[in-house]
Motif scaffolding. Structure first.
Motif, PDB file in Angstrom:
ATOM      1  N   VAL A  33       0.808  -1.213  -0.045  1.00  0.00           N
ATOM      2  CA  VAL A  33      -0.045   0.001  -0.053  1.00  0.00           C
ATOM      3  C   VAL A  33       0.639   1.161   0.100  1.00  0.00           C
ATOM      4  O   VAL A  33       1.731   1.197   0.730  1.00  0.00           O
ATOM      5  N   PRO A  34       0.514   2.329  -0.841  1.00  0.00           N
ATOM      6  CA  PRO A  34       1.384   3.319  -0.989  1.00  0.00           C
ATOM      7  C   PRO A  34       1.161   4.400   0.042  1.00  0.00           C
ATOM      8  O   PRO A  34       0.007   4.199   0.860  1.00  0.00           O
ATOM      9  N   LEU A  35       2.090   5.157   0.517  1.00  0.00           N
ATOM     10  CA  LEU A  35       1.947   6.160   1.603  1.00  0.00           C
ATOM     11  C   LEU A  35       1.848   7.388   1.082  1.00  0.00           C
ATOM     12  O   LEU A  35       2.689   8.080   0.415  1.00  0.00           O
ATOM     13  N   VAL A  36       0.750   8.122   1.161  1.00  0.00           N
ATOM     14  CA  VAL A  36       0.340   9.516   0.834  1.00  0.00           C
ATOM     15  C   VAL A  36       0.680  10.645   1.853  1.00  0.00           C
ATOM     16  O   VAL A  36       0.224  10.299   2.783  1.00  0.00           O
ATOM     17  N   PHE A  37       1.453  11.694   1.478  1.00  0.00           N
ATOM     18  CA  PHE A  37       1.634  12.499   2.298  1.00  0.00           C
ATOM     19  C   PHE A  37       0.829  13.666   2.161  1.00  0.00           C
ATOM     20  O   PHE A  37       0.612  14.231   1.195  1.00  0.00           O
ATOM     21  N   ASN A  38       0.209  14.136   3.262  1.00  0.00           N
ATOM     22  CA  ASN A  38      -0.868  15.458   3.414  1.00  0.00           C
ATOM     23  C   ASN A  38       0.120  16.394   3.971  1.00  0.00           C
ATOM     24  O   ASN A  38       0.284  16.323   5.141  1.00  0.00           O
ATOM     25  N   GLN A  39       0.292  17.575   3.264  1.00  0.00           N
ATOM     26  CA  GLN A  39       0.859  18.632   3.758  1.00  0.00           C
ATOM     27  C   GLN A  39      -0.142  19.794   4.688  1.00  0.00           C
ATOM     28  O   GLN A  39      -1.233  19.189   4.557  1.00  0.00           O
ATOM     29  N   HIS A  40       0.668  20.734   5.153  1.00  0.00           N
ATOM     30  CA  HIS A  40      -0.019  21.440   6.188  1.00  0.00           C
ATOM     31  C   HIS A  40      -1.085  22.475   5.217  1.00  0.00           C
ATOM     32  O   HIS A  40      -0.941  22.264   4.058  1.00  0.00           O
ATOM     33  N   PHE A  41      -1.985  23.423   5.788  1.00  0.00           N
ATOM     34  CA  PHE A  41      -2.805  24.144   5.047  1.00  0.00           C
ATOM     35  C   PHE A  41      -2.515  24.565   3.623  1.00  0.00           C
ATOM     36  O   PHE A  41      -3.167  24.067   2.768  1.00  0.00           O
ATOM     37  N   THR A  42      -1.397  25.338   3.272  1.00  0.00           N
ATOM     38  CA  THR A  42      -0.979  25.778   2.164  1.00  0.00           C
ATOM     39  C   THR A  42       0.299  25.205   1.798  1.00  0.00           C
ATOM     40  O   THR A  42       1.070  25.753   0.930  1.00  0.00           O
ATOM     41  N   GLY A  43       0.715  24.370   2.403  1.00  0.00           N
ATOM     42  CA  GLY A  43       2.076  23.530   2.087  1.00  0.00           C
ATOM     43  C   GLY A  43       2.209  23.038   0.890  1.00  0.00           C
ATOM     44  O   GLY A  43       1.249  22.488   0.326  1.00  0.00           O
ATOM     45  N   THR A  44       3.257  22.732   0.209  1.00  0.00           N
ATOM     46  CA  THR A  44       3.385  22.403  -1.097  1.00  0.00           C
ATOM     47  C   THR A  44       4.186  20.948  -0.826  1.00  0.00           C
ATOM     48  O   THR A  44       4.815  20.813   0.168  1.00  0.00           O
ATOM     49  N   MET A  45       4.229  20.153  -1.863  1.00  0.00           N
ATOM     50  CA  MET A  45       5.121  18.683  -1.796  1.00  0.00           C
ATOM     51  C   MET A  45       6.592  19.085  -1.470  1.00  0.00           C
ATOM     52  O   MET A  45       7.237  18.373  -1.122  1.00  0.00           O
ATOM     53  N   ASP A  46       6.972  20.229  -1.825  1.00  0.00           N
ATOM     54  CA  ASP A  46       8.403  20.623  -1.841  1.00  0.00           C
ATOM     55  C   ASP A  46       8.873  20.927  -0.239  1.00  0.00           C
ATOM     56  O   ASP A  46       9.795  21.053   0.205  1.00  0.00           O
ATOM     57  N   HIS A  47       7.805  21.071   0.554  1.00  0.00           N
ATOM     58  CA  HIS A  47       8.001  21.539   1.959  1.00  0.00           C
ATOM     59  C   HIS A  47       8.405  20.334   2.768  1.00  0.00           C
ATOM     60  O   HIS A  47       8.821  20.588   3.804  1.00  0.00           O
ATOM     61  N   TRP A  48       8.218  19.194   2.362  1.00  0.00           N
ATOM     62  CA  TRP A  48       8.540  17.813   2.961  1.00  0.00           C
ATOM     63  C   TRP A  48       9.993  17.795   2.930  1.00  0.00           C
ATOM     64  O   TRP A  48      10.843  18.031   2.027  1.00  0.00           O
ATOM     65  N   ASP A  49      10.557  17.118   4.020  1.00  0.00           N
ATOM     66  CA  ASP A  49      11.901  17.065   4.202  1.00  0.00           C
ATOM     67  C   ASP A  49      12.239  15.797   3.732  1.00  0.00           C
ATOM     68  O   ASP A  49      11.492  14.724   3.768  1.00  0.00           O
ATOM     69  N   SER A  50      13.199  15.864   2.467  1.00  0.00           N
ATOM     70  CA  SER A  50      13.485  14.887   1.668  1.00  0.00           C
ATOM     71  C   SER A  50      13.914  13.669   2.564  1.00  0.00           C
ATOM     72  O   SER A  50      14.273  12.569   2.305  1.00  0.00           O
ATOM     73  N   ALA A  51      14.658  13.879   3.788  1.00  0.00           N
ATOM     74  CA  ALA A  51      15.444  12.862   4.452  1.00  0.00           C
ATOM     75  C   ALA A  51      14.025  11.952   5.127  1.00  0.00           C
ATOM     76  O   ALA A  51      14.445  10.689   5.081  1.00  0.00           O
ATOM     77  N   VAL A  52      13.086  12.550   5.287  1.00  0.00           N
ATOM     78  CA  VAL A  52      11.764  11.800   5.719  1.00  0.00           C
ATOM     79  C   VAL A  52      11.399  10.995   4.580  1.00  0.00           C
ATOM     80  O   VAL A  52      11.112   9.679   4.730  1.00  0.00           O
ATOM     81  N   THR A  53      11.107  11.556   3.350  1.00  0.00           N
ATOM     82  CA  THR A  53      10.219  11.113   2.396  1.00  0.00           C
ATOM     83  C   THR A  53      11.302   9.972   1.798  1.00  0.00           C
ATOM     84  O   THR A  53      10.776   8.771   1.383  1.00  0.00           O
TER      85      THR A  53
END
Length: 141
Positions: A33-53
């Motif tokens: 099953v894939p893991l989908v990341f939901n960001q904060h209110f107006t956050g973009t997919m680039d706001h995620w820390d690449s070390a985590v993802t």
């Protein structure tokens, strides 16, 4: 030989659902099953820390996306958690995902709670209201 993408090298793709053109990236080990990341209110997919993802992507498929009206996704920014959840369900459906695991940050952590039947496991809501309250909270489904 197939290239193994990372957070920084995965190409941005687009899918349309409910009249919204969602921007997203998929990378990692395509098993289960894939893991989908939901960001904060107006956050973009680039706001995620690449070390985590990239850490998660070593063991499973990771999907990052911009909700409606955010960065390269079209539409209007949702004004409620329910609106964010409705968009997330439409996005997952457009990708043909019947079940997903969800990891959310801040408000993005509340989105799965408004998406009954679409998730299969626990989700996390990382939030901080000061130095005494920093940390991860996990609610079982």
């Amino acid at each position: 030989m197939m290239t193994q993408h990372t957070h920084q090298t995965a190409p941005t793709q687009f899918v349309e659902a409910n009249g919204i053109r969602f921007a997203y990236r998929r990378f990692g080990k395509v098993v289960g099953v894939p893991l989908v990341f939901n960001q904060h209110f107006t956050g973009t997919m680039d706001h995620w820390d690449s070390a985590v993802t990239d850490g998660f992507a070593r063991e499973r498929e990771v999907i990052l996306f911009n909700n409606a009206g955010i960065s390269s996704s079209s539409g209007q920014v949702p004004t409620s958690i329910e609106g964010m959840a409705s968009n997330a369900i439409a996005f997952n459906g457009a990708l043909g995902l019947a079940k997903v695991d969800v990891l959310g940050f801040s408000i993005g952590g509340f989105v799965p709670r408004r998406s009954p039947g679409r998730r299969r496991a626990s989700f996390a809501n990382w939030s901080s209201s000061g130095p005494d309250h920093a940390g991860a909270r996990v609610w079982p489904v």
